[in-house]
Design an enzyme around this catalytic site. Structure first.
Site, PDB file in Angstrom:
ATOM      1  N   ASP A  33       0.846  -1.206   0.000  1.00  0.00           N
ATOM      2  CA  ASP A  33       0.000   0.000   0.000  1.00  0.00           C
ATOM      3  C   ASP A  33       0.876   1.249   0.000  1.00  0.00           C
ATOM      4  O   ASP A  33       1.870   1.310   0.728  1.00  0.00           O
ATOM      5  CB  ASP A  33      -0.922  -0.004   1.222  1.00  0.00           C
ATOM      6  CG  ASP A  33      -2.085   0.965   1.071  1.00  0.00           C
ATOM      7  OD1 ASP A  33      -1.833   2.191   1.052  1.00  0.00           O
ATOM      8  OD2 ASP A  33      -3.241   0.512   0.967  1.00  0.00           O
ATOM      9  N   ILE A  60       2.054   0.553  -6.502  1.00  0.00           N
ATOM     10  CA  ILE A  60       1.906  -0.385  -7.611  1.00  0.00           C
ATOM     11  C   ILE A  60       2.575   0.153  -8.871  1.00  0.00           C
ATOM     12  O   ILE A  60       2.796  -0.598  -9.826  1.00  0.00           O
ATOM     13  CB  ILE A  60       0.419  -0.703  -7.894  1.00  0.00           C
ATOM     14  CG1 ILE A  60      -0.361   0.575  -8.229  1.00  0.00           C
ATOM     15  CG2 ILE A  60      -0.210  -1.427  -6.711  1.00  0.00           C
ATOM     16  CD1 ILE A  60      -1.796   0.321  -8.676  1.00  0.00           C
ATOM     17  N   THR A 134     -15.845  -2.012  -9.850  1.00  0.00           N
ATOM     18  CA  THR A 134     -17.044  -1.312  -9.380  1.00  0.00           C
ATOM     19  C   THR A 134     -18.192  -1.427 -10.371  1.00  0.00           C
ATOM     20  O   THR A 134     -17.966  -1.583 -11.574  1.00  0.00           O
ATOM     21  CB  THR A 134     -16.721   0.184  -9.161  1.00  0.00           C
ATOM     22  OG1 THR A 134     -17.917   0.908  -8.892  1.00  0.00           O
ATOM     23  CG2 THR A 134     -16.076   0.794 -10.403  1.00  0.00           C
ATOM     24  N   ASP A 135     -19.412  -1.302  -9.865  1.00  0.00           N
ATOM     25  CA  ASP A 135     -20.576  -1.296 -10.752  1.00  0.00           C
ATOM     26  C   ASP A 135     -20.687   0.007 -11.526  1.00  0.00           C
ATOM     27  O   ASP A 135     -21.439   0.103 -12.507  1.00  0.00           O
ATOM     28  CB  ASP A 135     -21.869  -1.558  -9.974  1.00  0.00           C
ATOM     29  CG  ASP A 135     -22.155  -0.531  -8.891  1.00  0.00           C
ATOM     30  OD1 ASP A 135     -21.317   0.367  -8.663  1.00  0.00           O
ATOM     31  OD2 ASP A 135     -23.224  -0.631  -8.246  1.00  0.00           O
ATOM     32  N   GLU A 136     -19.918   1.027 -11.133  1.00  0.00           N
ATOM     33  CA  GLU A 136     -20.006   2.324 -11.817  1.00  0.00           C
ATOM     34  C   GLU A 136     -19.527   2.260 -13.264  1.00  0.00           C
ATOM     35  O   GLU A 136     -19.837   3.153 -14.055  1.00  0.00           O
ATOM     36  CB  GLU A 136     -19.232   3.381 -11.033  1.00  0.00           C
ATOM     37  CG  GLU A 136     -19.824   3.643  -9.663  1.00  0.00           C
ATOM     38  CD  GLU A 136     -19.247   4.870  -8.981  1.00  0.00           C
ATOM     39  OE1 GLU A 136     -18.994   5.860  -9.676  1.00  0.00           O
ATOM     40  OE2 GLU A 136     -19.065   4.832  -7.757  1.00  0.00           O
ATOM     41  N   TYR A 159     -13.477   8.691 -12.710  1.00  0.00           N
ATOM     42  CA  TYR A 159     -13.210   7.511 -11.874  1.00  0.00           C
ATOM     43  C   TYR A 159     -13.676   6.234 -12.548  1.00  0.00           C
ATOM     44  O   TYR A 159     -12.910   5.278 -12.720  1.00  0.00           O
ATOM     45  CB  TYR A 159     -13.883   7.650 -10.504  1.00  0.00           C
ATOM     46  CG  TYR A 159     -14.018   6.323  -9.790  1.00  0.00           C
ATOM     47  CD1 TYR A 159     -12.882   5.597  -9.426  1.00  0.00           C
ATOM     48  CD2 TYR A 159     -15.266   5.774  -9.509  1.00  0.00           C
ATOM     49  CE1 TYR A 159     -12.992   4.365  -8.789  1.00  0.00           C
ATOM     50  CE2 TYR A 159     -15.393   4.553  -8.869  1.00  0.00           C
ATOM     51  CZ  TYR A 159     -14.259   3.852  -8.506  1.00  0.00           C
ATOM     52  OH  TYR A 159     -14.368   2.633  -7.890  1.00  0.00           O
ATOM     53  N   LYS A 163     -11.560   2.910 -14.049  1.00  0.00           N
ATOM     54  CA  LYS A 163     -11.771   1.521 -13.631  1.00  0.00           C
ATOM     55  C   LYS A 163     -12.193   0.662 -14.815  1.00  0.00           C
ATOM     56  O   LYS A 163     -11.808  -0.511 -14.917  1.00  0.00           O
ATOM     57  CB  LYS A 163     -12.817   1.458 -12.522  1.00  0.00           C
ATOM     58  CG  LYS A 163     -12.371   2.043 -11.203  1.00  0.00           C
ATOM     59  CD  LYS A 163     -11.200   1.278 -10.595  1.00  0.00           C
ATOM     60  CE  LYS A 163     -11.605  -0.081 -10.063  1.00  0.00           C
ATOM     61  NZ  LYS A 163     -10.478  -0.747  -9.349  1.00  0.00           N
ATOM     62  N   ASN A 188     -22.120  -0.244  -3.983  1.00  0.00           N
ATOM     63  CA  ASN A 188     -21.561   0.679  -2.993  1.00  0.00           C
ATOM     64  C   ASN A 188     -21.295  -0.011  -1.656  1.00  0.00           C
ATOM     65  O   ASN A 188     -22.214  -0.527  -1.027  1.00  0.00           O
ATOM     66  CB  ASN A 188     -22.517   1.852  -2.771  1.00  0.00           C
ATOM     67  CG  ASN A 188     -22.404   2.898  -3.846  1.00  0.00           C
ATOM     68  OD1 ASN A 188     -22.312   2.583  -5.033  1.00  0.00           O
ATOM     69  ND2 ASN A 188     -22.412   4.155  -3.441  1.00  0.00           N
ATOM     70  N   ARG A 291     -23.799  16.713  -8.139  1.00  0.00           N
ATOM     71  CA  ARG A 291     -22.500  16.365  -8.716  1.00  0.00           C
ATOM     72  C   ARG A 291     -22.619  16.300 -10.236  1.00  0.00           C
ATOM     73  O   ARG A 291     -23.598  15.752 -10.762  1.00  0.00           O
ATOM     74  CB  ARG A 291     -22.066  15.011  -8.174  1.00  0.00           C
ATOM     75  CG  ARG A 291     -20.877  14.397  -8.893  1.00  0.00           C
ATOM     76  CD  ARG A 291     -20.791  12.901  -8.644  1.00  0.00           C
ATOM     77  NE  ARG A 291     -20.456  12.584  -7.285  1.00  0.00           N
ATOM     78  CZ  ARG A 291     -20.655  11.383  -6.741  1.00  0.00           C
ATOM     79  NH1 ARG A 291     -21.230  10.432  -7.444  1.00  0.00           N
ATOM     80  NH2 ARG A 291     -20.295  11.145  -5.496  1.00  0.00           N
TER      81      ARG A 291
END
Length: 350
Positions: A33, A60, A134-136, A159, A163, A188, A291
């Site tokens: 990390d 990374i 993510t589902d986004e 974002y 991804k 989420n 947003r």
């Protein structure tokens, strides 16, 4: 005992996964990390004396470091959590999301493929690279329907675009080079150790202090909420039982409008920390400008995961939210420590 290399294991979901893996003695953990603002070693304090948890402070993006860890530690799996993850921050600084989420993931894939090719056939058969996504990436739903693993990618924020690009690279490394990959797309998450820029911990923090509670737009945006411990158990199930090259959606079966989530949180905090006059903190709700590009609704169909592994969420939203509120109210020192940097719970994004 197996060895798992976990990236981003001091962040929210990653740390919960590491803590669970060591609590259940699932594997020896090599935890890489970079300790950005969202990474916190306080979360891992219970593992300080655990010889089977090795923390490495590094990025990374450092390919030499990743290659050395792979060569020296000989992991049987790489579980990739490390990411810039907050939509609002991606609006302000999209380049940072591309560097970490796209270029960083590519760097991991390059190093992992080189390592994978050094393994004998038996070890190759057991190795897995698991991309936590993510589902986004799927974009926004209308009033009906749910995201399937076959739903076309339509990311609407920097974002989610970063991804989506990372997911495509992982898929390509399987189909082009034969790297044994798995991808999970989750809804989420919420629960202990989440940085208080996200909706649930932010509202708990502010409500406990009787501060204004900012709600985007009309508050009617819908999310499917997944308790982080359930997400971690799903990742374990996919790691052990998922079919190589496949994608698995992970959801909590808990669709809620943002405003309803805030109302529920307020009621829980009012019960735990009643005001002197016993009035409700709902008068703290303040509607703010929405947003940019705010997705209206997410909902996950995780039937594939259930069918192939037997996994289902075990914590209801009511149970998980009560546990989360209790944890934050009893661990104010943790929140104070993670808020010791530049962030002061202000609005981010245009």
């Amino acid at each position: 005992m197996q060895t798992w290399l976990v990236t981003g294991g001091a962040g929210f979901i990653g740390s919960n996964f590491v803590l669970r893996a060591r609590r259940l003695r699932l594997a020896r953990i090599i935890n890489l990390d970079a300790l950005t603002y969202a990474g916190n070693l306080d979360t891992l304090s219970s593992l300080k004396q655990d010889p089977d948890h090795v923390f490495i402070h590094g990025s990374i993006a450092d390919r030499a470091l990743v290659e050395r860890l792979l060569t020296e530690q000989r992991p049987t799996a790489l579980i990739h959590f490390a990411a810039e993850s907050h939509v609002d921050r991606s609006i302000d600084a999209p380049a940072q999301f591309i560097e970490t989420n796209v270029v960083g993931t590519l760097n991991l894939l390059l190093a992992t493929l080189s390592y994978f090719r050094t393994l004998d056939a038996a070890d190759q058969a057991h190795f897995r690279f698991l991309q936590v996504s993510t589902d986004e990436v799927y974009g926004s739903l209308g009033e009906t329907g749910k995201f399937l693993e076959t739903t076309a990618y339509q990311p609407n924020s920097p974002y989610s675009a970063s991804k989506a690009a990372a997911d495509h690279l992982v898929r390509a490394y399987h189909h082009t080079y034969g790297l044994p990959t798995l991808t999970t797309n989750c809804s989420n998450n919420y629960g202990p150790y989440q940085f208080p820029e996200k909706l649930i911990p932010l509202m708990i923090f502010k409500a406990a202090r009787n501060e204004a509670l900012p709600v985007y737009g009309d508050g009617q945006n819908v999310r499917d909420w997944l308790f982080v411990e359930d997400h971690c158990s799903a990742i374990e199930a996919v790691l052990r039982q998922g079919r190589i090259g496949e994608v698995y959606n992970v959801g909590g079966d808990a669709e809620m409008k943002n405003l309803d989530v805030v109302h529920t949180l307020i009621d829980l905090i009012d019960a735990a920390l009643p005001r002197a006059d016993a009035s409700s903190r709902r008068d703290l709700i303040t509607y703010v400008r929405d947003r940019p590009g705010h997705d209206r609704r997410y909902a996950i169909d995780f039937s594939k995961l259930t069918l192939e592994t037997g996994w289902q969420p075990s914590v209801t939203f009511a149970e998980g939210l009560k546990e989360t509120v209790t944890w934050y109210l009893h661990n104010a020192h943790w929140t104070e420590r993670v808020l010791s940097g530049a962030y002061r719970c202000e609005r981010l994004g245009s």
